[in-house]
Motif scaffolding. Structure first.
Motif, PDB file in Angstrom:
ATOM      1  N   GLY A 139      -6.235 -85.148  22.527  1.00  0.00           N
ATOM      2  CA  GLY A 139      -5.961 -84.991  20.885  1.00  0.00           C
ATOM      3  C   GLY A 139      -4.404 -84.780  20.477  1.00  0.00           C
ATOM      4  N   GLU A 140      -3.854 -83.889  21.478  1.00  0.00           N
ATOM      5  CA  GLU A 140      -2.316 -83.614  21.057  1.00  0.00           C
ATOM      6  C   GLU A 140      -1.678 -84.874  21.023  1.00  0.00           C
ATOM      7  OE1 GLU A 140      -1.295 -80.578  23.577  1.00  0.00           O
ATOM      8  OE2 GLU A 140      -2.456 -79.074  22.805  1.00  0.00           O
ATOM      9  N   LEU A 141      -1.964 -85.879  22.220  1.00  0.00           N
ATOM     10  CA  LEU A 141      -1.349 -87.028  22.338  1.00  0.00           C
ATOM     11  C   LEU A 141      -1.527 -87.885  21.275  1.00  0.00           C
ATOM     12  CD1 LEU A 141       0.073 -89.106  24.084  1.00  0.00           C
ATOM     13  CD2 LEU A 141      -2.111 -89.806  25.031  1.00  0.00           C
ATOM     14  N   ILE A 142      -2.866 -87.986  20.534  1.00  0.00           N
ATOM     15  CA  ILE A 142      -3.009 -88.955  19.442  1.00  0.00           C
ATOM     16  C   ILE A 142      -2.073 -88.355  18.142  1.00  0.00           C
ATOM     17  CG2 ILE A 142      -4.924 -89.557  17.770  1.00  0.00           C
ATOM     18  CD1 ILE A 142      -6.719 -89.499  20.152  1.00  0.00           C
ATOM     19  N   LYS A 147       2.538 -88.862  14.486  1.00  0.00           N
ATOM     20  CA  LYS A 147       3.500 -88.379  13.885  1.00  0.00           C
ATOM     21  C   LYS A 147       4.876 -89.009  14.295  1.00  0.00           C
ATOM     22  CE  LYS A 147       1.342 -83.726  13.533  1.00  0.00           C
ATOM     23  NZ  LYS A 147       1.518 -82.364  14.072  1.00  0.00           N
ATOM     24  N   ASN A 148       4.795 -89.646  15.364  1.00  0.00           N
ATOM     25  CA  ASN A 148       5.988 -90.485  15.864  1.00  0.00           C
ATOM     26  C   ASN A 148       5.733 -91.798  16.102  1.00  0.00           C
ATOM     27  OD1 ASN A 148       7.970 -88.048  16.661  1.00  0.00           O
ATOM     28  ND2 ASN A 148       5.989 -87.386  17.303  1.00  0.00           N
ATOM     29  N   PRO A 149       5.286 -92.644  15.204  1.00  0.00           N
ATOM     30  CA  PRO A 149       4.792 -94.042  15.518  1.00  0.00           C
ATOM     31  C   PRO A 149       6.052 -94.812  16.070  1.00  0.00           C
ATOM     32  CG  PRO A 149       5.340 -93.704  12.979  1.00  0.00           C
ATOM     33  CD  PRO A 149       5.398 -92.430  13.539  1.00  0.00           C
ATOM     34  N   GLY A 150       5.544 -95.658  16.992  1.00  0.00           N
ATOM     35  CA  GLY A 150       6.398 -96.550  17.840  1.00  0.00           C
ATOM     36  C   GLY A 150       7.331 -95.916  18.768  1.00  0.00           C
ATOM     37  N   LYS A 151       7.340 -94.288  18.927  1.00  0.00           N
ATOM     38  CA  LYS A 151       8.232 -93.737  19.613  1.00  0.00           C
ATOM     39  C   LYS A 151       7.815 -93.864  21.171  1.00  0.00           C
ATOM     40  CE  LYS A 151      10.563 -89.333  20.415  1.00  0.00           C
ATOM     41  NZ  LYS A 151      10.923 -87.894  19.963  1.00  0.00           N
ATOM     42  N   THR A 177       0.046 -96.205  18.005  1.00  0.00           N
ATOM     43  CA  THR A 177       0.754 -97.227  18.639  1.00  0.00           C
ATOM     44  C   THR A 177       1.672 -96.787  19.551  1.00  0.00           C
ATOM     45  OG1 THR A 177       2.530 -96.996  16.748  1.00  0.00           O
ATOM     46  CG2 THR A 177       0.696 -98.758  16.264  1.00  0.00           C
ATOM     47  N   TRP A 178       2.186 -97.796  20.366  1.00  0.00           N
ATOM     48  CA  TRP A 178       3.335 -97.720  21.115  1.00  0.00           C
ATOM     49  C   TRP A 178       3.703 -98.892  21.929  1.00  0.00           C
ATOM     50  CZ3 TRP A 178      -1.084 -94.338  23.958  1.00  0.00           C
ATOM     51  CH2 TRP A 178      -2.149 -95.174  24.463  1.00  0.00           C
TER      52      TRP A 178
END
Length: 324
Positions: A139-142, A147-151, A177-178
């Motif tokens: 959950g924390e990863l998601i 909160k940090n899209p593409g980071k 996303t990543w």
């Protein structure tokens, strides 16, 4: 003799000879072709079974490593071999399903090139992060990813691997996303994950267990229906609220298409006998794998189910790995 009577006579001869040949099988050593280098998960699992299967069949089992092209070189070699049960392919997710399905002109399709004999083992898949990443649960990863899209950067062992497809499945189900980095094998991917050069990885427990125990990697979830005895404190992805994000790493034995059913059945019985032995189960367990013997019919159903599942993911995620 008329043509029709000649055909009937020939058919009867083939039917009569086939069971006799199968009854005598094997009459020479059997080669298991492993599509990866010695020392990896598939190779070690195969060698654990080597003596037991040979003992049951009364012939030595030779393990031959033919790495290259994500396992397709070895698969194509076996597919072109004589269908007599003497040359068999130890196939896994990438070499049997995922690699061929992502290619416009694959060297083979499993249902056209092989007779499924039996499953051998399944390995536990893990969702891992570098310890420097400030997350301790799925959950924390998601939340962090949104909160940090593409980071975030994600490591996979290669394109068209089960690790790659699992990453795409998680993206589809959560909308995160990543940036994906495809390595050539688990070892370099794990090294960069430990060093913090990448943030997230989908890896097998067999390859990552020692680094989890030393604290060099952090496990967020087991990607299967139950917790792994080797890491009992790591929750399953189901417990994390994502029951649709599951996937296993499997390997199994395949004979060239056209191998007589009686020969396939005899091989399958020998494999299941070897896999039922406690010492084999224990040694596979030490690797983080479970024995997974099956009848040819059971194994074929499993492969059909896996093909349908991952074809759907490939199409929805638009996965194309034609250069692998």
């Amino acid at each position: 003799m008329g043509a029709t009577r000649w055909i009937f006579a020939l058919t009867a001869l083939v039917v009569a000879v086939s069971p006799a040949a199968a009854q005598q099988f094997p009459t020479k050593p059997i080669t298991f072709v492993v599509p990866y280098a010695a020392g990896g998960n598939v190779d070690i699992s195969t060698r654990i079974l080597q003596a037991g299967i040979g003992e049951t069949l009364g012939q030595p089992i030779i393990v031959e490593n033919r790495p290259g092209a994500g396992g397709l070189i070895a698969g194509d070699y076996v597919a072109r071999s004589a269908p007599d049960g003497s040359t068999l392919f130890v196939g896994s997710n990438a070499s049997i399903l995922l690699g061929p399905m992502t290619m416009p002109k694959p060297p083979y399709r499993w249902d056209q090139a092989f007779e499924p004999v039996s499953g051998l083992a399944v390995a536990t898949n893990m969702l891992l992060v570098t310890p420097n990443l400030p997350v301790k649960t799925v959950g924390e990863l998601i939340d962090y990813a949104k909160k940090n899209p593409g980071k975030l950067t994600l490591a996979t062992s290669s394109g068209a691997s089960i690790n790659h497809f699992m990453a795409e499945l998680l993206k589809l189900k959560t909308g995160i996303t990543w940036t994906e980095v495809h390595y050539r094998g688990n070892a370099p991917a794990i090294n960069d994950l430990m060093a913090g050069h990448v943030d997230v990885g989908f890896m097998q427990l067999t390859d990552s267990r020692q680094y989890l125990e030393s604290g060099k990697l952090r496990a967020l979830a087991v990607l299967g229906p139950k917790r792994a005895p080797a890491v009992p404190d790591v929750p399953t992805i189901i417990e994390a609220g994502l029951p649709d994000v599951q996937g296993i790493t499997f390997n199994g034995l395949f004979a060239p298409k056209g191998t007589p059913p009686a020969v396939v059945d005899k091989l399958s019985t020998a494999i299941r006998t070897a896999l039922s032995k406690k010492e084999v189960i224990d040694r596979l367990g030490q690797l983080g794998s479970d024995a997974n013997g099956s009848t040819p019919a059971e194994f074929t159903k499993f492969l059909n189910d896996e093909t349908a599942k991952w074809t759907d993911v490939m199409q929805k995620a638009n996965i194309k790995v034609t250069g692998e």
